[in-house]
Enzyme design. Structure first.
Site, PDB file in Angstrom:
ATOM      1  N   TYR A 135       0.834  -1.200   0.000  1.00 36.83           N
ATOM      2  CA  TYR A 135       0.000   0.000   0.000  1.00 36.83           C
ATOM      3  C   TYR A 135       0.867   1.247   0.000  1.00 36.83           C
ATOM      4  O   TYR A 135       2.081   1.190   0.249  1.00 36.83           O
ATOM      5  CB  TYR A 135      -0.943   0.014   1.200  1.00 36.83           C
ATOM      6  CG  TYR A 135      -0.274   0.323   2.518  1.00 36.83           C
ATOM      7  CD1 TYR A 135      -0.374   1.593   3.086  1.00 36.83           C
ATOM      8  CD2 TYR A 135       0.478  -0.640   3.210  1.00 36.83           C
ATOM      9  CE1 TYR A 135       0.234   1.892   4.303  1.00 36.83           C
ATOM     10  CE2 TYR A 135       1.085  -0.347   4.417  1.00 36.83           C
ATOM     11  CZ  TYR A 135       0.961   0.912   4.957  1.00 36.83           C
ATOM     12  OH  TYR A 135       1.573   1.215   6.138  1.00 36.83           O
ATOM     13  N   ARG A 170       8.372   3.828  -4.621  1.00 37.65           N
ATOM     14  CA  ARG A 170       8.324   2.889  -3.494  1.00 37.65           C
ATOM     15  C   ARG A 170       7.267   1.819  -3.703  1.00 37.65           C
ATOM     16  O   ARG A 170       7.475   0.645  -3.365  1.00 37.65           O
ATOM     17  CB  ARG A 170       8.067   3.652  -2.185  1.00 37.65           C
ATOM     18  CG  ARG A 170       8.161   2.769  -0.953  1.00 37.65           C
ATOM     19  CD  ARG A 170       8.139   3.581   0.325  1.00 37.65           C
ATOM     20  NE  ARG A 170       6.879   4.287   0.504  1.00 37.65           N
ATOM     21  CZ  ARG A 170       6.612   5.085   1.545  1.00 37.65           C
ATOM     22  NH1 ARG A 170       7.537   5.297   2.459  1.00 37.65           N
ATOM     23  NH2 ARG A 170       5.444   5.685   1.661  1.00 37.65           N
ATOM     24  N   ARG A 211      -7.206 -20.872  -1.084  1.00 33.57           N
ATOM     25  CA  ARG A 211      -6.227 -20.599  -0.029  1.00 33.57           C
ATOM     26  C   ARG A 211      -5.075 -21.589  -0.023  1.00 33.57           C
ATOM     27  O   ARG A 211      -5.264 -22.804   0.040  1.00 33.57           O
ATOM     28  CB  ARG A 211      -6.916 -20.607   1.340  1.00 33.57           C
ATOM     29  CG  ARG A 211      -6.011 -20.083   2.453  1.00 33.57           C
ATOM     30  CD  ARG A 211      -6.688 -20.122   3.812  1.00 33.57           C
ATOM     31  NE  ARG A 211      -5.875 -19.454   4.811  1.00 33.57           N
ATOM     32  CZ  ARG A 211      -4.809 -19.991   5.409  1.00 33.57           C
ATOM     33  NH1 ARG A 211      -4.441 -21.231   5.109  1.00 33.57           N
ATOM     34  NH2 ARG A 211      -4.120 -19.295   6.317  1.00 33.57           N
ATOM     35  N   HIS A 228      -0.565 -21.296   1.049  1.00 27.32           N
ATOM     36  CA  HIS A 228       0.592 -20.441   1.277  1.00 27.32           C
ATOM     37  C   HIS A 228       1.347 -20.181  -0.024  1.00 27.32           C
ATOM     38  O   HIS A 228       1.880 -19.088  -0.228  1.00 27.32           O
ATOM     39  CB  HIS A 228       1.543 -21.075   2.293  1.00 27.32           C
ATOM     40  CG  HIS A 228       1.067 -20.992   3.702  1.00 27.32           C
ATOM     41  ND1 HIS A 228       0.345 -21.976   4.302  1.00 27.32           N
ATOM     42  CD2 HIS A 228       1.203 -20.002   4.633  1.00 27.32           C
ATOM     43  CE1 HIS A 228       0.050 -21.633   5.545  1.00 27.32           C
ATOM     44  NE2 HIS A 228       0.552 -20.433   5.768  1.00 27.32           N
ATOM     45  N   LYS A 236       6.632  -1.861   1.993  1.00 29.53           N
ATOM     46  CA  LYS A 236       5.428  -1.274   2.603  1.00 29.53           C
ATOM     47  C   LYS A 236       4.271  -2.252   2.388  1.00 29.53           C
ATOM     48  O   LYS A 236       3.392  -2.048   1.534  1.00 29.53           O
ATOM     49  CB  LYS A 236       5.127   0.100   2.009  1.00 29.53           C
ATOM     50  CG  LYS A 236       4.186   0.947   2.873  1.00 29.53           C
ATOM     51  CD  LYS A 236       4.176   2.380   2.391  1.00 29.53           C
ATOM     52  CE  LYS A 236       3.206   3.244   3.196  1.00 29.53           C
ATOM     53  NZ  LYS A 236       3.624   3.451   4.581  1.00 29.53           N
ATOM     54  N   GLU A 243      12.919   2.808  14.258  1.00 30.82           N
ATOM     55  CA  GLU A 243      11.972   3.840  13.834  1.00 30.82           C
ATOM     56  C   GLU A 243      10.752   3.745  14.734  1.00 30.82           C
ATOM     57  O   GLU A 243      10.703   2.913  15.650  1.00 30.82           O
ATOM     58  CB  GLU A 243      11.587   3.659  12.367  1.00 30.82           C
ATOM     59  CG  GLU A 243      10.936   2.319  12.055  1.00 30.82           C
ATOM     60  CD  GLU A 243      10.665   2.131  10.567  1.00 30.82           C
ATOM     61  OE1 GLU A 243      10.622   3.125   9.829  1.00 30.82           O
ATOM     62  OE2 GLU A 243      10.478   0.962  10.153  1.00 30.82           O
ATOM     63  N   LEU A 298      11.416   1.504   7.114  1.00 32.59           N
ATOM     64  CA  LEU A 298      10.781   1.894   5.861  1.00 32.59           C
ATOM     65  C   LEU A 298      11.453   3.166   5.344  1.00 32.59           C
ATOM     66  O   LEU A 298      11.651   4.110   6.107  1.00 32.59           O
ATOM     67  CB  LEU A 298       9.287   2.146   6.073  1.00 32.59           C
ATOM     68  CG  LEU A 298       8.505   2.538   4.820  1.00 32.59           C
ATOM     69  CD1 LEU A 298       8.414   1.360   3.852  1.00 32.59           C
ATOM     70  CD2 LEU A 298       7.120   3.030   5.183  1.00 32.59           C
TER      71      LEU A 298
END
Length: 284
Positions: free
Chosen positions: A35, A54, A103, A105, A149, A181, A205
């Protein structure tokens, strides 16, 4: 809340029935997605190219097939702003998930990624700029690819919730004795006129506001050292501050029970004012 949202490549009314998420969406099942949050000033997008750099980096690192080109998503976001007749300060939330499959992995190759974007008003946090915030030290329990991110934010969720329920604005993460951070922002310590901040690597980040603030510090002649900061060094900090896309530059006035400066330090205030002055240079 605005009236319209971007759902894949269409601008639709912002209603749940227009953007239904499948139970087989890997973002819903695994947090398998990325995102961006992009600031809007006076209805225009701020440092959009840096955010897209990014975003595409994050998708590449997770091997998510980009569902749009850079030019396509630029135009779609601008159309979304125009459709909403949005001319004030706000922010865009843009999310991309790997796509849908039964579903497992193990993700299938060449899934069609799913994305959406929304716009919301966000007023300038003047009170925080003037009064500063308190942070609290916490062990860094996040995964070791903080440079991506991603939607996997459970460590941040737990840490920020704990911090705010204890009366602090942010957790200040440390790992192996090193300050990393905050929960949703980058951290800086000022000592003897020099800004110190963690190097850009997998432990933090690469913040967009961080990038701009370091650039502006160079313009102002304020020296910057990107290095690891030991927890013990905080005791002798002259100033501390944090940066984030929505918040810009926010002074830290207290870490746990210890005051840092008592009010906004001189370098922090200089950066705040210069950032505000230059923010309108990078709008589109």
């Amino acid at each position: 809340m605005t009236d319209y949202m971007l759902w894949n490549k269409e601008i639709v009314e912002r209603k749940s029935e227009n953007a239904m998420v499948s139970f087989e969406d890997r973002g819903y099942q695994f947090g398998d997605g990325v995102y961006e949050v992009i600031r809007i000033y006076d209805g225009k997008l701020h440092v959009l190219d840096w955010h897209l750099d990014r975003l595409f980096y994050s998708m590449e690192q997770l091997a998510i097939r980009a569902p749009f080109s850079r030019d396509d998503i630029k135009q779609l976001l601008k159309q979304l702003i125009e459709k909403n007749q949005f001319t004030i300060d706000g922010k865009v939330y843009l999310q991309v998930t790997r796509g849908m499959q039964p579903r497992d992995h193990i993700y299938m190759e060449e899934l069609d990624a799913i994305f959406y974007a929304t716009i919301d008003r966000f007023d300038q946090p003047v009170d925080m700029w003037e009064k500063g915030v308190k942070v609290t030290l916490q062990d860094d329990i996040r995964w070791l690819r903080c440079d991506i991110k991603s939607l996997n934010l459970l460590g941040n969720v737990l840490a920020r919730t704990k911090a705010q329920r204890q009366g602090y604005y942010e957790p200040l993460f440390h790992r192996d004795g090193i300050i990393r951070e905050c929960g949703a922002s980058n951290f800086y310590m000022v000592k003897d006129g020099i800004i110190h901040t963690h190097p850009t690597n997998q432990y933090i980040l690469g913040g967009i506001t961080r990038k701009k603030v370091l650039m502006l510090a160079g313009e102002l002649g304020i020296p910057v050292k990107e290095r690891e900061i030991a927890v013990e060094e905080l005791e002798n900090a002259d100033e501390c501050f944090l940066t984030a896309t929505p918040m810009e530059v926010v002074p830290i006035i207290q870490i746990d029970e210890k005051p840092v400066h008592g009010n906004v330090g001189a370098i922090t205030k200089t950066l705040q004012q210069y950032y505000r002055k230059r923010v309108y240079d990078d709008l589109e």
